[in-house]
Design a protein around this motif. Structure first.
Motif, mmCIF file in Angstrom:
data_model
loop_
_atom_site.group_PDB
_atom_site.id
_atom_site.type_symbol
_atom_site.label_atom_id
_atom_site.label_comp_id
_atom_site.label_asym_id
_atom_site.label_seq_id
_atom_site.Cartn_x
_atom_site.Cartn_y
_atom_site.Cartn_z
ATOM 1 N N PRO A 1 -6.048 5.173 -0.390
ATOM 2 C CA PRO A 1 -6.781 4.385 -1.399
ATOM 3 C C PRO A 1 -6.267 4.619 -2.813
ATOM 4 O O PRO A 1 -6.646 3.897 -3.735
ATOM 5 N N LYS A 2 -5.387 5.600 -2.975
ATOM 6 C CA LYS A 2 -4.879 5.942 -4.302
ATOM 7 C C LYS A 2 -3.451 5.412 -4.491
ATOM 8 O O LYS A 2 -2.619 5.512 -3.588
ATOM 9 N N ALA A 3 -3.182 4.893 -5.670
ATOM 10 C CA ALA A 3 -1.830 4.441 -5.998
ATOM 11 C C ALA A 3 -0.898 5.640 -6.132
ATOM 12 O O ALA A 3 -1.316 6.733 -6.536
ATOM 13 N N SER B 1 0.842 -1.198 0.000
ATOM 14 C CA SER B 1 0.000 0.000 0.000
ATOM 15 C C SER B 1 0.874 1.244 0.000
ATOM 16 O O SER B 1 2.096 1.167 0.118
ATOM 17 N N TRP B 2 0.221 2.390 -0.115
ATOM 18 C CA TRP B 2 0.901 3.687 -0.071
ATOM 19 C C TRP B 2 0.542 4.348 1.237
ATOM 20 O O TRP B 2 -0.621 4.636 1.511
ATOM 21 N N LEU B 3 1.547 4.579 2.082
ATOM 22 C CA LEU B 3 1.298 5.086 3.431
ATOM 23 C C LEU B 3 1.395 6.606 3.492
ATOM 24 O O LEU B 3 2.310 7.214 2.923
ATOM 25 N N LYS B 4 0.454 7.192 4.213
ATOM 26 C CA LYS B 4 0.445 8.633 4.454
ATOM 27 C C LYS B 4 0.245 8.869 5.945
ATOM 28 O O LYS B 4 -0.125 7.948 6.682
ATOM 29 N N GLU B 5 0.445 10.108 6.388
ATOM 30 C CA GLU B 5 0.342 10.450 7.800
ATOM 31 C C GLU B 5 -0.665 11.572 8.003
ATOM 32 O O GLU B 5 -0.661 12.559 7.271
ATOM 33 N N THR B 6 -1.512 11.407 9.013
ATOM 34 C CA THR B 6 -2.495 12.443 9.318
ATOM 35 C C THR B 6 -1.850 13.566 10.120
ATOM 36 O O THR B 6 -0.705 13.458 10.559
ATOM 37 N N SER B 7 -2.618 14.631 10.343
ATOM 38 C CA SER B 7 -2.105 15.760 11.129
ATOM 39 C C SER B 7 -1.864 15.370 12.581
ATOM 40 O O SER B 7 -1.155 16.058 13.308
ATOM 41 N N THR B 8 -2.434 14.242 13.007
ATOM 42 C CA THR B 8 -2.230 13.752 14.380
ATOM 43 C C THR B 8 -1.182 12.637 14.422
ATOM 44 O O THR B 8 -1.123 11.870 15.373
ATOM 45 N N PHE B 9 -0.382 12.539 13.357
ATOM 46 C CA PHE B 9 0.764 11.619 13.276
ATOM 47 C C PHE B 9 0.367 10.143 13.253
ATOM 48 O O PHE B 9 1.129 9.282 13.681
ATOM 49 N N HIS C 1 5.511 4.070 -0.660
ATOM 50 C CA HIS C 1 5.168 2.677 -0.934
ATOM 51 C C HIS C 1 5.686 1.777 0.184
ATOM 52 O O HIS C 1 6.839 1.899 0.605
ATOM 53 N N ALA C 2 4.844 0.890 0.676
ATOM 54 C CA ALA C 2 5.196 -0.021 1.764
ATOM 55 C C ALA C 2 4.805 -1.444 1.388
ATOM 56 O O ALA C 2 3.677 -1.679 0.934
ATOM 57 N N VAL C 3 5.741 -2.386 1.592
ATOM 58 C CA VAL C 3 5.491 -3.792 1.258
ATOM 59 C C VAL C 3 5.858 -4.664 2.456
ATOM 60 O O VAL C 3 6.977 -4.586 2.969
ATOM 61 N N THR C 4 4.907 -5.483 2.880
ATOM 62 C CA THR C 4 5.090 -6.366 4.035
ATOM 63 C C THR C 4 4.740 -7.792 3.641
ATOM 64 O O THR C 4 3.681 -8.036 3.049
ATOM 65 N N HIS C 5 5.626 -8.742 3.950
ATOM 66 C CA HIS C 5 5.361 -10.163 3.707
ATOM 67 C C HIS C 5 5.121 -10.856 5.052
ATOM 68 O O HIS C 5 5.793 -10.544 6.034
ATOM 69 N N TYR C 6 4.182 -11.787 5.086
ATOM 70 C CA TYR C 6 3.923 -12.487 6.342
ATOM 71 C C TYR C 6 3.624 -13.952 6.092
ATOM 72 O O TYR C 6 3.227 -14.356 4.997
ATOM 73 N N LYS C 7 3.847 -14.759 7.128
ATOM 74 C CA LYS C 7 3.364 -16.139 7.119
ATOM 75 C C LYS C 7 2.959 -16.517 8.529
ATOM 76 O O LYS C 7 3.526 -16.011 9.511
ATOM 77 N N VAL C 8 1.969 -17.371 8.644
ATOM 78 C CA VAL C 8 1.441 -17.783 9.942
ATOM 79 C C VAL C 8 2.348 -18.859 10.541
ATOM 80 O O VAL C 8 2.639 -19.872 9.903
#
Length: 301
Positions: A205-207, A191-199, A212-219
């Motif tokens: 929702p927009k590309a 996803s594309w990460l942004k920060e609010t005025s309250t940090f 840009h942030a990418v996270t891989h996971y496995k259980v």
């Protein structure tokens, strides 16, 4: 063999002293002279700062010993004066220091925060040998995240690591204890990460709108109540894992800021388990790990 060093042992009220007879690394030397202790106990003695060589505290496992050097092992109560609050040193050399940070300890203070921090404690520690010594922040862990963290000890190392972070850091693995049973056994969140005025960070929702942030996971294991995930960071954005876990509907336990409704482990369910990086001077690949909190394992059985 180094075991003959036991003949030079001097038992005192507060410490044991040995003289090195042959070239050897520090941890194998300790294994040979402390035959009445388990391997884990010996490692703990080293990590807690109980070992000094020629009056200098050493915590590095592969520190080379030379014949004639004096190795002193202090009792834990004597070494406490050199211990830290909420952290222990896993590795230290002329360029970097790697620590294991407990949950609740700030990495570095903000203008509003004057509490004890990892940065301040390490700064005080390195200045004990030279008032001009410094440590430098290279990356951060959130206050309530525990685990492995690295600092630079000079400007060169800091700049080298920060300017080529993605190329030099080869692995950053976290353990995340999240709410609910994660059905998909492994996956990637982008996803594309942004920060609010309250940090507070959030996924746009927009590309191409934000970082840009990418996270891989496995259980690793799970029950109906919660899941233990192994999380690999492809990027290192602020609060990235916390936002992405909320995005898939499984917020990290204890993370009220990002959607958690419970905190039955009395801490944030996030732990920096592994960091592997190329040393800024030698280029050698180093890898350090921190034990997984037992509460994470027990809760997700």
């Amino acid at each position: 063999m180094q075991k003959r060093n036991k003949k030079t042992e001097q038992k005192r009220n507060n410490f044991m002293q040995y003289t090195v007879k042959e070239p050897i690394e520090l941890l194998p030397f300790l294994f040979e002279v402390l035959t009445d202790r388990s391997r884990n106990a010996v490692k703990s003695i080293l990590t807690r700062g109980q070992v000094s060589i020629n009056d200098q505290v050493i915590t590095k496992h592969d520190h080379p010993l030379k014949p004639g050097q004096t190795v002193v092992i202090m009792k834990n109560k004597v070494a406490k004066a050199r211990n830290f609050t909420g952290l222990s040193i896993l590795h230290e050399d002329a360029d970097v220091v790697v620590i294991d940070k407990e949950a609740g300890l700030l990495s570095i203070s903000s203008p509003k925060e004057k509490a004890v921090t990892a940065y301040r404690q390490l700064s005080d520690y390195v200045r004990q040998t030279d008032p001009k010594n410094r440590v430098f922040i290279v990356h951060r862990l959130d206050r309530d995240t525990s685990g492995v963290m690295m600092f630079a000890k000079n400007e060169y190392a800091k700049q080298k690591l920060q300017n080529a972070w993605k190329e030099m850091v080869k692995e950053r693995t976290y353990a995340a204890l999240v709410e609910g049973k994660v059905q998909k056994r492994e996956g990637t969140i982008s996803s594309w990460l942004k920060e609010t005025s309250t940090f507070k960070m959030y996924s746009s929702p927009k590309a191409n709108d934000g970082q840009h942030a990418v996270t891989h996971y496995k259980v690793i294991q799970s029950n109906q109540d919660c899941s233990l995930l192994e999380v690999q960071l492809e990027t290192g954005r602020k609060n990235q894992i916390r936002v992405h876990m909320q995005d898939i509907g499984h917020p990290i336990i204890g993370d009220k800021k990002y959607g958690s409704t419970r905190n039955d482990i009395n801490r944030l369910g996030l732990h920096a388990q592994v960091i592997a990086f190329h040393h800024p001077t030698s280029g050698k690949l180093l890898r350090f790990s921190s034990d997984l909190p037992k509460t994470f394992l027990n809760k997700s059985k």
